[in-house]
Every structure is written in C-alpha cells, then in structure tokens.
Design a protein around this motif. Structure first.
Motif, PDB file in Angstrom:
ATOM      1  N   TYR A  47     -32.411 -11.920 -35.229  1.00 11.78           N
ATOM      2  CA  TYR A  47     -33.182 -10.584 -35.477  1.00 11.78           C
ATOM      3  C   TYR A  47     -33.888 -10.153 -34.278  1.00 11.78           C
ATOM      4  CZ  TYR A  47     -32.947 -12.205 -40.267  1.00 11.78           C
ATOM      5  OH  TYR A  47     -32.400 -12.828 -41.646  1.00 11.78           O
ATOM      6  N   THR A  48     -33.815  -8.817 -34.194  1.00 12.21           N
ATOM      7  CA  THR A  48     -34.515  -7.946 -32.975  1.00 12.21           C
ATOM      8  C   THR A  48     -36.014  -8.086 -33.497  1.00 12.21           C
ATOM      9  OG1 THR A  48     -34.514  -5.902 -34.446  1.00 12.21           O
ATOM     10  CG2 THR A  48     -32.764  -6.485 -32.932  1.00 12.21           C
ATOM     11  N   PRO A  49     -37.068  -7.866 -32.667  1.00  7.74           N
ATOM     12  CA  PRO A  49     -38.421  -7.629 -32.812  1.00  7.74           C
ATOM     13  C   PRO A  49     -38.906  -6.780 -34.090  1.00  7.74           C
ATOM     14  CG  PRO A  49     -38.072  -7.775 -30.397  1.00  7.74           C
ATOM     15  CD  PRO A  49     -36.761  -7.512 -31.119  1.00  7.74           C
ATOM     16  N   LEU A  50     -38.007  -5.855 -34.310  1.00  4.52           N
ATOM     17  CA  LEU A  50     -38.363  -4.923 -35.508  1.00  4.52           C
ATOM     18  C   LEU A  50     -37.942  -5.434 -36.647  1.00  4.52           C
ATOM     19  CD1 LEU A  50     -39.572  -2.025 -36.161  1.00  4.52           C
ATOM     20  CD2 LEU A  50     -37.154  -1.200 -36.010  1.00  4.52           C
ATOM     21  N   GLN A  51     -36.747  -5.962 -36.774  1.00  4.93           N
ATOM     22  CA  GLN A  51     -36.190  -6.735 -37.991  1.00  4.93           C
ATOM     23  C   GLN A  51     -36.973  -7.945 -38.228  1.00  4.93           C
ATOM     24  OE1 GLN A  51     -32.262  -7.684 -36.556  1.00  4.93           O
ATOM     25  NE2 GLN A  51     -31.467  -5.425 -37.045  1.00  4.93           N
ATOM     26  N   LEU A  52     -37.491  -8.725 -37.211  1.00 10.19           N
ATOM     27  CA  LEU A  52     -38.068  -9.853 -37.286  1.00 10.19           C
ATOM     28  C   LEU A  52     -39.560  -9.556 -38.143  1.00 10.19           C
ATOM     29  CD1 LEU A  52     -38.238 -13.102 -37.056  1.00 10.19           C
ATOM     30  CD2 LEU A  52     -39.394 -12.445 -34.772  1.00 10.19           C
ATOM     31  N   THR A  53     -40.123  -8.458 -37.669  1.00 11.14           N
ATOM     32  CA  THR A  53     -41.278  -8.083 -38.154  1.00 11.14           C
ATOM     33  C   THR A  53     -41.343  -7.522 -39.680  1.00 11.14           C
ATOM     34  OG1 THR A  53     -42.247  -7.392 -35.937  1.00 11.14           O
ATOM     35  CG2 THR A  53     -43.346  -6.267 -37.852  1.00 11.14           C
ATOM     36  N   GLY A  54     -40.028  -7.003 -39.808  1.00 11.47           N
ATOM     37  CA  GLY A  54     -39.698  -6.531 -41.313  1.00 11.47           C
ATOM     38  C   GLY A  54     -39.578  -7.641 -42.031  1.00 11.47           C
ATOM     39  N   ARG A  55     -38.962  -8.725 -41.720  1.00  9.89           N
ATOM     40  CA  ARG A  55     -38.522  -9.923 -42.481  1.00  9.89           C
ATOM     41  C   ARG A  55     -40.181 -10.347 -42.784  1.00  9.89           C
ATOM     42  NH1 ARG A  55     -38.395 -15.674 -42.148  1.00  9.89           N
ATOM     43  NH2 ARG A  55     -36.298 -16.310 -43.310  1.00  9.89           N
ATOM     44  N   ASP A  56     -41.184 -10.533 -42.088  1.00  3.49           N
ATOM     45  CA  ASP A  56     -42.396 -10.671 -42.279  1.00  3.49           C
ATOM     46  C   ASP A  56     -43.270  -9.830 -43.309  1.00  3.49           C
ATOM     47  OD1 ASP A  56     -42.466 -13.028 -40.443  1.00  3.49           O
ATOM     48  OD2 ASP A  56     -43.373 -11.997 -38.824  1.00  3.49           O
ATOM     49  N   VAL A  57     -42.992  -8.703 -43.224  1.00  5.61           N
ATOM     50  CA  VAL A  57     -43.407  -7.697 -44.334  1.00  5.61           C
ATOM     51  C   VAL A  57     -42.775  -8.313 -45.738  1.00  5.61           C
ATOM     52  CG1 VAL A  57     -43.507  -5.230 -45.122  1.00  5.61           C
ATOM     53  CG2 VAL A  57     -43.599  -5.647 -42.574  1.00  5.61           C
TER      54      VAL A  57
ATOM     55  N   ASP B 199     -31.063   4.824 -44.227  1.00  2.55           N
ATOM     56  CA  ASP B 199     -32.539   4.478 -44.151  1.00  2.55           C
ATOM     57  C   ASP B 199     -33.446   5.509 -44.834  1.00  2.55           C
ATOM     58  OD1 ASP B 199     -31.740   2.595 -42.120  1.00  2.55           O
ATOM     59  OD2 ASP B 199     -32.472   3.758 -40.362  1.00  2.55           O
ATOM     60  N   ASP B 200     -32.796   6.720 -45.230  1.00  2.00           N
ATOM     61  CA  ASP B 200     -33.656   7.567 -45.931  1.00  2.00           C
ATOM     62  C   ASP B 200     -33.646   7.170 -47.252  1.00  2.00           C
ATOM     63  OD1 ASP B 200     -34.280   9.322 -43.637  1.00  2.00           O
ATOM     64  OD2 ASP B 200     -32.472  10.552 -43.949  1.00  2.00           O
ATOM     65  N   TRP B 201     -32.538   6.617 -48.037  1.00  2.00           N
ATOM     66  CA  TRP B 201     -32.307   6.079 -49.265  1.00  2.00           C
ATOM     67  C   TRP B 201     -33.457   4.972 -49.499  1.00  2.00           C
ATOM     68  CZ3 TRP B 201     -31.992   1.616 -51.919  1.00  2.00           C
ATOM     69  CH2 TRP B 201     -31.676   1.622 -53.252  1.00  2.00           C
ATOM     70  N   HIS B 202     -33.490   3.765 -48.576  1.00  2.00           N
ATOM     71  CA  HIS B 202     -34.446   2.776 -48.466  1.00  2.00           C
ATOM     72  C   HIS B 202     -35.978   3.438 -48.434  1.00  2.00           C
ATOM     73  CE1 HIS B 202     -31.862  -0.690 -48.287  1.00  2.00           C
ATOM     74  NE2 HIS B 202     -30.891  -0.201 -47.433  1.00  2.00           N
ATOM     75  N   ARG B 203     -36.082   4.427 -47.603  1.00  2.00           N
ATOM     76  CA  ARG B 203     -37.566   4.796 -47.405  1.00  2.00           C
ATOM     77  C   ARG B 203     -37.903   5.598 -48.884  1.00  2.00           C
ATOM     78  NH1 ARG B 203     -39.959   5.330 -42.939  1.00  2.00           N
ATOM     79  NH2 ARG B 203     -37.740   5.368 -41.611  1.00  2.00           N
ATOM     80  N   LEU B 204     -36.946   6.405 -49.638  1.00  2.00           N
ATOM     81  CA  LEU B 204     -37.474   6.840 -50.672  1.00  2.00           C
ATOM     82  C   LEU B 204     -37.597   5.798 -51.971  1.00  2.00           C
ATOM     83  CD1 LEU B 204     -37.859   9.558 -52.043  1.00  2.00           C
ATOM     84  CD2 LEU B 204     -35.265   9.525 -52.710  1.00  2.00           C
TER      85      LEU B 204
ATOM     86  N   ALA C 214     -39.777  -1.235 -40.147  1.00  2.00           N
ATOM     87  CA  ALA C 214     -39.579  -2.680 -39.827  1.00  2.00           C
ATOM     88  C   ALA C 214     -38.803  -3.290 -41.010  1.00  2.00           C
ATOM     89  CB  ALA C 214     -40.702  -3.431 -39.442  1.00  2.00           C
ATOM     90  N   LEU C 215     -39.347  -2.943 -42.252  1.00  2.00           N
ATOM     91  CA  LEU C 215     -38.668  -3.445 -43.380  1.00  2.00           C
ATOM     92  C   LEU C 215     -37.442  -2.940 -43.522  1.00  2.00           C
ATOM     93  CD1 LEU C 215     -38.937  -5.419 -46.091  1.00  2.00           C
ATOM     94  CD2 LEU C 215     -40.100  -3.514 -47.161  1.00  2.00           C
ATOM     95  N   ILE C 216     -37.142  -1.555 -43.375  1.00  2.00           N
ATOM     96  CA  ILE C 216     -35.807  -1.176 -43.431  1.00  2.00           C
ATOM     97  C   ILE C 216     -34.964  -1.678 -42.633  1.00  2.00           C
ATOM     98  CG2 ILE C 216     -34.440   1.192 -43.287  1.00  2.00           C
ATOM     99  CD1 ILE C 216     -36.956   2.568 -44.297  1.00  2.00           C
TER     100      ILE C 216
END
Length: 203
Positions: A49-59, A118-123, A187-189
């Motif tokens: 996982y990249t730093p952003l993906q890893l942070t999203g995993r924590d979320v 990404d927009d679908w996930h955000r919505l 991050a979660l997306i």
C-alpha cells in the motif's frame, strides 16, 4: 498401558492428552503452509500500500467497515459471477491484519478496486442512498473534513517493513509529503480503489 477408563477418571491426565493432541494436530495443519509459495509469496503485480492507501486502510478499520463488508471472494460459482475471481492467499501477504471477515450486510469489497470512479465512491460515502437506494449504510461526511493523519505514517511503514512489507527508505521518507493536502475521504477512496486489482478475472 493406558486405557480409556484410566484416562477418563484422571482429569489431569485427560487435560494433558487433549492439549497434546490439539498441539500436534495444529502443527500438522499449520507448519506446511509456511513452505507453500502460493501462501507466503505475493501474487504477480501485488504492491505494498502507498502511504495514502495505508492511511485509508486505517480509516476503513477505524470506522468499522469490516463489520458489514467482507474482503474475501469464496471459490463458489455464485460468488465468482457476482464479485469476480476468487481470492487467493498471495493477495494478502502485505495485509497486517487481513480484512477477510464473514459478515455481509453489504457486498464483498475485495474486487471493488477500479469498478467505480472516485466521484462515485465520494458520493456513496457522503450519501449512500443517492447511488444505491436500498442501502442501509450510514453516511460519513466527516471524512471529507478531516485531514489524513500524517503524524505516524513513517512509524507505521517501518513497523510493517519489520514483518515483511518491502517499503524502501525513500518511500518512507516521502510518506508525510504524500499525505499533504489529502483528507481521510481521499485516503479511504484510494484504499478502496486498489482492493483486488492484483488479480483480475480472466476474460
């Protein structure tokens, strides 16, 4: 010579023998797995996982998403037709701990990466029923407001490197920079968009 009658009458002996049988049985089942490459080595194309993906995993873990969503497609026709290629052990070697789960109030997410924008996930995270009318998922508007936590990202990546995730020093050094200006929603997306992308259903 021990007989059933002697064992059953002696509680201490019975406990020792039960523990012995369970220990031997466990070793016979577990030890061979450490020598199977399909279980211990990552599948082709799998990246940490990249730093952003890893942070999203924590979320994802913090918000309890695993309570309603599994991340393991079982090798059954109905599941493969709905979700995609069944999950294989080599896809989870960088997950500590893995998020397999068994509860499916919502759909399995192991092959969700790349299926939606990404927009679908955000919505969907802001207002689930706007895209899935029958959804009973709660909304997560605060993720849009909270900054992605960069304070301990370097420590997390170093800890994961100790258990076998191949993070180079350069990536760890730039991890805080990679999270600058990002929200927990971003991050979660990012995490959701990478799930299951290392193995795709053969067409």
């Amino acid at each position: 010579m021990l007989t059933h009658d002697m064992i059953e009458r002696n509680q201490a002996l019975m406990i020792v023998l039960v523990i012995l049988v369970i220990a031997v049985g466990g070793l016979v089942e577990i030890v061979p797995l450490y020598f199977q490459k399909s279980v211990t080595e990552p599948v082709a194309g799998l990246k940490p996982y990249t730093p952003l993906q890893l942070t999203g995993r924590d979320v994802y873990v913090r918000e309890g998403c695993y309570n309603c969503h599994s991340q393991m497609v079982r090798p059954f026709r109905a599941e493969v037709e709905r979700y995609g290629h069944y999950s294989v052990a080599g896809e989870f070697v960088y997950d500590h701990p893995f998020q397999w789960g068994s509860k499916r109030t919502g759909p399995d997410l192991h092959r969700v990466g790349g299926r939606y924008s990404d927009d679908w996930h955000r919505l969907h995270l802001l207002d689930p029923r706007s895209v899935v009318p029958e959804s009973n998922m709660p909304s997560y508007p605060w993720l849009q407001r909270l900054a992605a936590n960069a304070e301990d990202i370097e420590a997390k990546m170093r800890a994961l490197r100790r258990v076998g995730v191949p993070y180079p020093d350069e990536e760890i050094a730039k991890s805080k920079e990679a999270l600058q200006g990002k929200t927990e929603m971003d991050a979660l997306i990012a995490y959701l968009q990478v799930l299951g992308t290392a193995v795709r259903q053969k067409q």
